[in-house]
Scaffold this motif. Structure first.
Motif, PDB file in Angstrom:
ATOM      1  N   ALA A 129      11.925   2.573  -4.716  1.00  0.00           N
ATOM      2  CA  ALA A 129      12.028   3.752  -4.680  1.00  0.00           C
ATOM      3  C   ALA A 129      10.651   4.572  -3.919  1.00  0.00           C
ATOM      4  N   ASP A 130       9.570   3.854  -4.502  1.00  0.00           N
ATOM      5  CA  ASP A 130       8.248   4.614  -3.671  1.00  0.00           C
ATOM      6  C   ASP A 130       8.447   4.789  -2.312  1.00  0.00           C
ATOM      7  N   ILE A 131       8.866   3.372  -1.606  1.00  0.00           N
ATOM      8  CA  ILE A 131       8.843   3.379  -0.166  1.00  0.00           C
ATOM      9  C   ILE A 131      10.065   4.140   0.437  1.00  0.00           C
ATOM     10  N   SER A 181      -0.618  -1.202 -14.614  1.00  0.00           N
ATOM     11  CA  SER A 181       0.717  -1.710 -15.074  1.00  0.00           C
ATOM     12  C   SER A 181       1.809  -0.702 -15.147  1.00  0.00           C
ATOM     13  N   ALA A 182       1.593   0.519 -14.569  1.00  0.00           N
ATOM     14  CA  ALA A 182       2.497   1.546 -14.419  1.00  0.00           C
ATOM     15  C   ALA A 182       3.383   1.571 -15.776  1.00  0.00           C
ATOM     16  N   PRO A 183       2.867   1.892 -16.896  1.00  0.00           N
ATOM     17  CA  PRO A 183       3.681   1.806 -18.037  1.00  0.00           C
ATOM     18  C   PRO A 183       4.719   2.844 -17.908  1.00  0.00           C
ATOM     19  N   ILE A 193      12.111  -0.839 -11.126  1.00  0.00           N
ATOM     20  CA  ILE A 193      12.128   0.083  -9.749  1.00  0.00           C
ATOM     21  C   ILE A 193      10.493  -0.136  -9.275  1.00  0.00           C
ATOM     22  N   ALA A 194       9.768  -1.321  -9.970  1.00  0.00           N
ATOM     23  CA  ALA A 194       8.618  -0.980  -9.232  1.00  0.00           C
ATOM     24  C   ALA A 194       8.475  -1.903  -7.988  1.00  0.00           C
ATOM     25  N   ASN A 195       7.677  -1.592  -7.408  1.00  0.00           N
ATOM     26  CA  ASN A 195       7.550  -2.139  -5.725  1.00  0.00           C
ATOM     27  C   ASN A 195       6.743  -3.309  -6.131  1.00  0.00           C
ATOM     28  N   PRO A 196       7.399  -4.705  -5.809  1.00  0.00           N
ATOM     29  CA  PRO A 196       6.563  -5.951  -6.193  1.00  0.00           C
ATOM     30  C   PRO A 196       5.750  -6.270  -5.004  1.00  0.00           C
ATOM     31  N   LYS A 205      -2.535 -13.025 -11.026  1.00  0.00           N
ATOM     32  CA  LYS A 205      -2.204 -12.113 -12.490  1.00  0.00           C
ATOM     33  C   LYS A 205      -1.614 -10.949 -12.136  1.00  0.00           C
ATOM     34  N   GLY A 206      -0.503 -10.323 -12.594  1.00  0.00           N
ATOM     35  CA  GLY A 206      -0.138  -8.876 -12.711  1.00  0.00           C
ATOM     36  C   GLY A 206      -0.997  -8.219 -13.709  1.00  0.00           C
ATOM     37  N   PRO A 207      -0.896  -6.743 -13.472  1.00  0.00           N
ATOM     38  CA  PRO A 207      -1.649  -5.910 -14.087  1.00  0.00           C
ATOM     39  C   PRO A 207      -1.708  -6.250 -15.655  1.00  0.00           C
ATOM     40  N   VAL A 208      -2.945  -5.572 -16.298  1.00  0.00           N
ATOM     41  CA  VAL A 208      -2.862  -5.690 -17.791  1.00  0.00           C
ATOM     42  C   VAL A 208      -3.306  -4.377 -18.261  1.00  0.00           C
ATOM     43  N   THR A 209      -2.467  -3.814 -18.980  1.00  0.00           N
ATOM     44  CA  THR A 209      -2.923  -2.257 -19.679  1.00  0.00           C
ATOM     45  C   THR A 209      -4.323  -2.488 -20.355  1.00  0.00           C
ATOM     46  N   THR A 210      -5.161  -1.347 -20.093  1.00  0.00           N
ATOM     47  CA  THR A 210      -6.541  -1.331 -20.898  1.00  0.00           C
ATOM     48  C   THR A 210      -6.381   0.010 -21.661  1.00  0.00           C
ATOM     49  N   GLU A 230      -4.520 -10.592  -7.296  1.00  0.00           N
ATOM     50  CA  GLU A 230      -3.989  -9.773  -7.915  1.00  0.00           C
ATOM     51  C   GLU A 230      -3.820  -8.530  -7.176  1.00  0.00           C
ATOM     52  N   ALA A 231      -2.458  -7.961  -7.722  1.00  0.00           N
ATOM     53  CA  ALA A 231      -2.374  -6.455  -7.058  1.00  0.00           C
ATOM     54  C   ALA A 231      -3.501  -5.557  -7.378  1.00  0.00           C
ATOM     55  N   THR A 232      -3.310  -4.496  -6.664  1.00  0.00           N
ATOM     56  CA  THR A 232      -4.681  -3.460  -6.635  1.00  0.00           C
ATOM     57  C   THR A 232      -4.119  -2.582  -7.788  1.00  0.00           C
ATOM     58  N   GLY A 263       0.053   2.799   0.060  1.00  0.00           N
ATOM     59  CA  GLY A 263      -0.196   3.321  -1.249  1.00  0.00           C
ATOM     60  C   GLY A 263      -0.337   2.037  -2.090  1.00  0.00           C
ATOM     61  N   LEU A 264      -0.687   2.186  -3.332  1.00  0.00           N
ATOM     62  CA  LEU A 264      -0.846   0.979  -4.351  1.00  0.00           C
ATOM     63  C   LEU A 264       0.274  -0.141  -4.299  1.00  0.00           C
ATOM     64  N   GLY A 265       1.458   0.308  -4.340  1.00  0.00           N
ATOM     65  CA  GLY A 265       2.493  -0.757  -4.517  1.00  0.00           C
ATOM     66  C   GLY A 265       2.488  -1.784  -3.381  1.00  0.00           C
TER      67      GLY A 265
HETATM   68  P1  NAI Z   1      -1.099   2.338 -12.071  1.00  0.00           P
HETATM   69  O1  NAI Z   1      -1.589   1.901 -10.851  1.00  0.00           O
HETATM   70  O2  NAI Z   1      -0.650   1.722 -13.117  1.00  0.00           O
HETATM   71  O3  NAI Z   1      -0.033   3.582 -12.044  1.00  0.00           O
HETATM   72  C1  NAI Z   1      -0.569   4.688 -10.867  1.00  0.00           C
HETATM   73  C2  NAI Z   1       0.854   5.367 -10.512  1.00  0.00           C
HETATM   74  O4  NAI Z   1       1.543   4.474  -9.504  1.00  0.00           O
HETATM   75  C3  NAI Z   1       1.893   5.592 -11.525  1.00  0.00           C
HETATM   76  O5  NAI Z   1       2.781   6.708 -11.122  1.00  0.00           O
HETATM   77  C4  NAI Z   1       2.987   4.234 -11.322  1.00  0.00           C
HETATM   78  O6  NAI Z   1       4.118   4.347 -11.300  1.00  0.00           O
HETATM   79  C5  NAI Z   1       2.643   4.033  -9.859  1.00  0.00           C
HETATM   80  N1  NAI Z   1       2.713   2.647  -9.491  1.00  0.00           N
HETATM   81  C6  NAI Z   1       1.804   1.444  -9.842  1.00  0.00           C
HETATM   82  N2  NAI Z   1       2.131   0.485  -9.139  1.00  0.00           N
HETATM   83  C7  NAI Z   1       3.441   0.597  -8.820  1.00  0.00           C
HETATM   84  C8  NAI Z   1       4.252  -0.383  -8.106  1.00  0.00           C
HETATM   85  N3  NAI Z   1       4.183  -1.615  -7.816  1.00  0.00           N
HETATM   86  N4  NAI Z   1       5.574   0.184  -7.746  1.00  0.00           N
HETATM   87  C9  NAI Z   1       5.739   1.621  -7.887  1.00  0.00           C
HETATM   88  N5  NAI Z   1       5.066   2.411  -8.249  1.00  0.00           N
HETATM   89  C10 NAI Z   1       3.561   1.858  -8.889  1.00  0.00           C
HETATM   90  O7  NAI Z   1      -2.399   3.327 -12.591  1.00  0.00           O
HETATM   91  P2  NAI Z   1      -2.677   3.860 -13.905  1.00  0.00           P
HETATM   92  O8  NAI Z   1      -1.444   4.483 -14.710  1.00  0.00           O
HETATM   93  O9  NAI Z   1      -4.137   4.475 -14.012  1.00  0.00           O
HETATM   94  O10 NAI Z   1      -2.941   2.679 -15.120  1.00  0.00           O
HETATM   95  C11 NAI Z   1      -2.002   2.301 -16.100  1.00  0.00           C
HETATM   96  C12 NAI Z   1      -2.761   0.987 -16.770  1.00  0.00           C
HETATM   97  O11 NAI Z   1      -2.959  -0.004 -15.873  1.00  0.00           O
HETATM   98  C13 NAI Z   1      -4.029   1.387 -17.387  1.00  0.00           C
HETATM   99  O12 NAI Z   1      -4.240   0.890 -18.764  1.00  0.00           O
HETATM  100  C14 NAI Z   1      -5.073   0.737 -16.666  1.00  0.00           C
HETATM  101  O13 NAI Z   1      -6.596   0.275 -17.476  1.00  0.00           O
HETATM  102  C15 NAI Z   1      -4.362  -0.523 -16.319  1.00  0.00           C
HETATM  103  N6  NAI Z   1      -4.615  -1.143 -14.795  1.00  0.00           N
HETATM  104  C16 NAI Z   1      -4.763  -2.362 -14.622  1.00  0.00           C
HETATM  105  C17 NAI Z   1      -5.137  -2.972 -13.591  1.00  0.00           C
HETATM  106  C18 NAI Z   1      -5.200  -4.331 -13.383  1.00  0.00           C
HETATM  107  O14 NAI Z   1      -4.717  -5.267 -14.549  1.00  0.00           O
HETATM  108  N7  NAI Z   1      -5.662  -4.955 -12.383  1.00  0.00           N
HETATM  109  C19 NAI Z   1      -5.585  -2.186 -12.555  1.00  0.00           C
HETATM  110  C20 NAI Z   1      -5.561  -0.755 -12.765  1.00  0.00           C
HETATM  111  C21 NAI Z   1      -5.198  -0.174 -13.762  1.00  0.00           C
END
Ligand code: NAI
Length: 364
Positions: free
Chosen positions: A333-335, A282-284, A291-294, A67-72, A277-279, A260-262
């Motif tokens: 870009a992050d890297i 959803s990086a809105p 530009i996201a790192n997959p 699964k990809g990330p899901v916004t909560t 799933e990635a750690t 980092g998380l990416g």
């Molecule tokens: P986030 O991990 O989405 O973002 C934190 C920072 O890291 C942001 O600046 C973002 O642009 C950057 N980032 C994250 N993933 C990246 C990637 N693959 N490549 C480049 N940059 C990346 O954390 P945030 O902002 O706290 O959460 C956003 C939403 O995601 C929230 O609604 C949260 O609940 C949800 N969430 C979902 C998860 C899941 O589905 N497993 C896990 C963590 C958060």
């Protein structure tokens, strides 16, 4: 025969990184029938729930999902899809490997450890009482009647259940993982010096289980000292097993040790289902911009392929990611910023995914 896998693309950057992941997996030659299932906020609007039964049915049927990330959304009464999935399938083990890659832009080059986090108990069990509620008052009365002290009347309360059975199965999982993956040490992380009952139970259970694995070294460390040790000497660690809350925090710390998380993949494992799933979230802030790192999603797919018995394909993905990162020319870009201090010269999600897929195809 093709493997049956449920794909939940998620939202925000989820669909973009899922597309890159699929391209890379396709390049391995392993055949997968993707059962694509949407979940999250947009689904909530259409179907009245962010996690419809059809998604659960699909995961039940295939047994394997990515699964990809899901916004909560905060404060909306919106149920977390991630927490709901973990509960629905009792995905008790959250496994997050942290491995240094050349060119990952981190401060270390010798990190190779695995976090095994208990996923169902502890302060994250979701047993909470708001300030001023009957539930909070009843607990205050019980605590006082038991002679265990007093709680200020204006308190909110969360409970921290830690069971023998829950601790035993996660510690056993960590030792079995160590045995199956040629790892030599398991470290149990706790705060039993302060929380003598709950963390004490986790520690004593870990000590008891460790006796069944004499060929694997066991040690136990207090969580705060563990954090310092990880930052100073990450090479001292191998497999770490932790209760839920410490596991959540320490796994992000460890993601920071390797770029980092990416870059940090993960999995949630139960007796009958596994969800990869990635750690990261959803990086809105960067969604839809290519530009996201997959990488974290791609490395999660490698963990999934291992789980499906496709070890050679998984290894090729890891080698390909290392190659592309080490070359440093086609990175996101992050890297790029970690490496050079500037975004200049970065490529997009699609181009990076294509570069990794090309490297995988050459190896396969
Ligand atoms: P986030 O991990 O989405 O973002 C934190 C920072 O890291 C942001 O600046 C973002 O642009 C950057 N980032 C994250 N993933 C990246 C990637 N693959 N490549 C480049 N940059 C990346 O954390 P945030 O902002 O706290 O959460 C956003 C939403 O995601 C929230 O609604 C949260 O609940 C949800 N969430 C979902 C998860 C899941 O589905 N497993 C896990 C963590 C958060």
């Amino acid at each position: 025969m093709a493997h049956q896998v449920t794909l939940i693309p998620g939202d925000g950057i989820g669909p973009e990184i899922s597309d890159a992941m699929r391209e890379v997996v396709a390049a391995t030659g392993v055949r997968i029938d993707w059962h694509v299932q949407t979940a999250g906020a947009a689904v909530m609007e259409r179907e009245g729930t962010p996690l419809p039964e059809r998604v659960l049915d699909s995961v039940r049927e295939t047994g394997t999902a990515i699964k990809g990330p899901v916004t909560t959304p905060v404060g909306s009464g919106f149920r977390s899809v991630n927490v709901a999935l973990r509960r629905a399938f009792d995905l008790y083990a959250c496994v997050r490997p942290c491995l240094s890659m050349p060119g990952d832009g981190s401060r270390y080059d010798d990190v190779d450890l695995v976090i095994v986090r208990e996923n169902t108990e502890d302060l994250y069990a979701g047993i909470e009482f708001d300030e001023g509620t009957d539930g909070a008052r009843q607990i205050m009365a019980t605590v006082e009647a038991a002679g265990a002290g007093t709680i200020k009347p204006d308190s909110a309360i969360s409970l921290k259940p830690i069971s023998v059975s829950g601790s035993e199965r996660i510690v056993r999982y960590a030792f079995d993982y160590a045995r199956a993956n040629g790892r030599h040490k398991v470290t149990a992380v706790h705060k039993a010096n302060i929380m003598k009952c709950t963390d004490g139970l986790f520690l004593h259970t870990a000590e008891r289980v460790a006796a069944d694995y004499p060929e694997i070294e066991f040690d136990a460390r207090i969580v705060d000292a563990t954090c310092m040790g990880l930052v100073q000497h990450p090479e001292d660690f191998d497999v770490l097993v932790l209760p839920n809350l410490y596991g959540d925090i320490v796994s992000d710390l460890c993601a920071g040790l390797v770029g980092g998380l990416g870059l940090a993949p993960g999995s949630n494992i139960g007796a009958n289902q596994a969800i990869f799933e990635a750690t990261h979230g959803s990086a809105p802030d960067i969604a839809g911009k290519d530009i996201a790192n997959p990488t974290a999603m791609i490395l999660s797919a490698a963990m999934m392929l291992d789980h499906l018995g496709e070890g050679a394909a998984a290894a090729n993905i890891r080698i390909a990611v290392r190659e592309v990162l080490a070359a440093g020319k086609q990175v996101t870009a992050d890297i790029r910023r970690s490496l050079t201090g500037s975004f200049d010269g970065a490529v997009g999600t699609r181009a990076y995914g294509a570069a990794v897929a090309e490297a995988v195809a050459r190896l396969s």
